[in-house]
Design a protein around this motif. Structure first.
Motif, mmCIF file in Angstrom:
data_model
loop_
_atom_site.group_PDB
_atom_site.id
_atom_site.type_symbol
_atom_site.label_atom_id
_atom_site.label_comp_id
_atom_site.label_asym_id
_atom_site.label_seq_id
_atom_site.Cartn_x
_atom_site.Cartn_y
_atom_site.Cartn_z
ATOM 1 N N LEU A 116 -8.251 15.082 0.232
ATOM 2 C CA LEU A 116 -7.551 15.010 -1.499
ATOM 3 C C LEU A 116 -6.465 13.339 -1.304
ATOM 4 O O LEU A 116 -7.238 12.551 0.236
ATOM 5 N N PHE A 117 -5.820 13.299 -2.272
ATOM 6 C CA PHE A 117 -5.240 11.473 -1.914
ATOM 7 C C PHE A 117 -3.604 11.435 -3.177
ATOM 8 O O PHE A 117 -3.270 13.658 -3.038
ATOM 9 N N GLN B 211 0.951 9.846 -8.674
ATOM 10 C CA GLN B 211 -0.314 11.044 -8.637
ATOM 11 C C GLN B 211 -0.785 11.294 -7.657
ATOM 12 O O GLN B 211 -0.640 10.467 -6.161
ATOM 13 N N GLY B 212 -1.358 13.109 -7.169
ATOM 14 C CA GLY B 212 -2.031 13.408 -6.233
ATOM 15 C C GLY B 212 -2.981 14.159 -7.282
ATOM 16 O O GLY B 212 -2.981 15.179 -7.947
ATOM 17 N N PRO C 21 0.571 -1.318 0.333
ATOM 18 C CA PRO C 21 -0.142 -0.147 0.292
ATOM 19 C C PRO C 21 0.740 1.021 -0.362
ATOM 20 O O PRO C 21 1.745 1.130 0.496
ATOM 21 N N SER C 22 0.410 1.925 -0.640
ATOM 22 C CA SER C 22 1.189 3.443 -0.652
ATOM 23 C C SER C 22 0.160 4.488 -1.127
ATOM 24 O O SER C 22 0.572 5.717 -1.629
ATOM 25 N N PHE C 23 -1.203 4.281 -1.348
ATOM 26 C CA PHE C 23 -1.874 5.287 -1.544
ATOM 27 C C PHE C 23 -2.839 5.816 -0.732
ATOM 28 O O PHE C 23 -3.739 5.307 0.315
ATOM 29 N N TYR C 24 -2.044 7.372 -0.364
ATOM 30 C CA TYR C 24 -2.763 7.863 1.418
ATOM 31 C C TYR C 24 -4.084 8.732 1.215
ATOM 32 O O TYR C 24 -4.271 9.487 -0.508
ATOM 33 N N VAL C 25 -5.462 8.540 1.616
ATOM 34 C CA VAL C 25 -5.957 10.010 1.373
ATOM 35 C C VAL C 25 -6.156 9.939 2.515
ATOM 36 O O VAL C 25 -6.156 9.968 3.530
ATOM 37 N N ASN C 26 -6.518 12.096 2.748
ATOM 38 C CA ASN C 26 -6.868 12.785 3.556
ATOM 39 C C ASN C 26 -7.470 12.720 3.604
ATOM 40 O O ASN C 26 -8.609 14.054 2.705
#
Length: 330
Positions: free
Chosen positions: A56-57, A64-65, A46-51
């Protein structure tokens, strides 16, 4: 414009949108941050972060963000304006979803009550009750939808806005076999096929959505693309559950993106073998379009004058169609 965008993102939070698309995250620490596998590229860690608070991601794997609109641009391969239209369509579909569910359920009940509808399905080669139920096929006799939905509390205005009835109170669907078109479990449109002398095809005045039942067959490495939902129904009945449909011969950029979400996928084009060559021309045009998108396309050689529906209704078997697939030409 900026205020409209902010309202759109508030009404459909990024985290909620991702979870609707089967993203499975884990919370990271006490803050409103989540992490999971990136939906934009293959990865095992896992390397995909969501605030969730900032909406935002960011992916540390592919770099990508951004916000919800940026994610839709990347995941659906759409422009900024197309992404806005897609999200607004989703919001409208969500608002009307329960109304369309009630409508489809009502039409499903009508099917067994009207012999002409059952006879029509039999004539088109559809005889499997389990399949008919699985596809949610119903029948609109016409003239009684408003009364039924009004009893459930829906206003005349809401039915007009959804396109189910006209301002004069007439049902949009009249003596038509109905197929509900779903995406992520929600009905986004209804397709009606006339069993009488009226114009054969009818849809609600809204987007058809993506490829029919795509969520159930996107894992196949080869798919069969047909023109109509009766073509799809008889192929499903014969066991070819890797069949999908765009309801017509035109593919949108979103359809192409769906077909291309698995590298090396082969698309079998089983279009009508018309006397006027319209189906064949459409198939060749699409084959070129698919090839330019990096997909392998093969043309299924149906007998002259037949589409998949008429082929099976005339007595063809699953073995017969398998032979056609084996003879399909690139």
């Amino acid at each position: 414009m900026k205020e409209d965008l902010e309202r759109l993102k508030q009404r459909l939070p990024l985290l909620e949108y991702l979870q609707q698309h089967h993203w499975t995250p884990c919370r990271t620490g006490p803050r409103q941050e989540w992490v999971g596998l990136c939906p934009l590229h293959p990865e095992t860690r896992p390397s995909f972060y969501v605030n969730a608070r900032k909406n935002l991601f960011y992916c540390h794997g592919c770099g990508q963000g951004g916000d919800l609109i940026r994610f839709v641009e990347r995941s659906q391969h759409l422009s900024f304006r197309q992404s806005l239209a897609y999200l607004r369509q989703r919001m409208a579909a969500a608002n009307d979803s329960q109304l369309l569910e009630e409508t489809a359920a009502f039409y499903q009940l009508q099917l067994s009550r009207h012999g002409e509808a059952v006879e029509y399905l039999f004539g088109r080669g559809l005889r499997d009750p389990a399949l008919i139920e699985d596809l949610g096929i119903g029948y609109a006799p016409g003239g009684n939808l408003h009364r039924h939905l009004a009893a459930l509390g829906y206003s005349f205005e809401s039915l007009c806005r959804a396109g189910l009835i006209s301002r004069q109170g007439h049902d949009r669907f009249w003596r038509r076999i109905l197929f509900p078109c779903r995406e992520q479990g929600q009905i986004v449109n209804l397709y009606g096929r006339s069993i009488g002398g009226a114009f054969p095809h009818q849809l609600l005045p809204r987007s058809k959505g993506g490829l029919f039942a795509w969520e159930t067959l996107r894992h196949f490495s080869s798919v069969i693309l047909v023109e109509g939902l009766f073509d799809l129904a008889v192929l499903w009945q014969a066991g070819f559950r890797n069949t999908t449909c765009a309801i017509g011969t035109h593919l949108t950029p979103r359809h192409l993106a769906q077909l291309g979400d698995q590298p090396g996928r082969c698309v079998y084009l089983a279009f009508d073998h018309d006397a006027n060559q319209a189906g064949q021309r459409a198939a060749h045009r699409l084959a070129r379009q698919l090839a330019s998108a990096g997909l392998a396309a093969r043309l299924v050689p149906l007998p002259p004058g037949h589409d998949p529906n008429s082929y099976f209704a005339a007595g063809a078997t699953a073995a017969d169609f398998t032979l056609l697939l084996e003879r399909a030409q690139p």
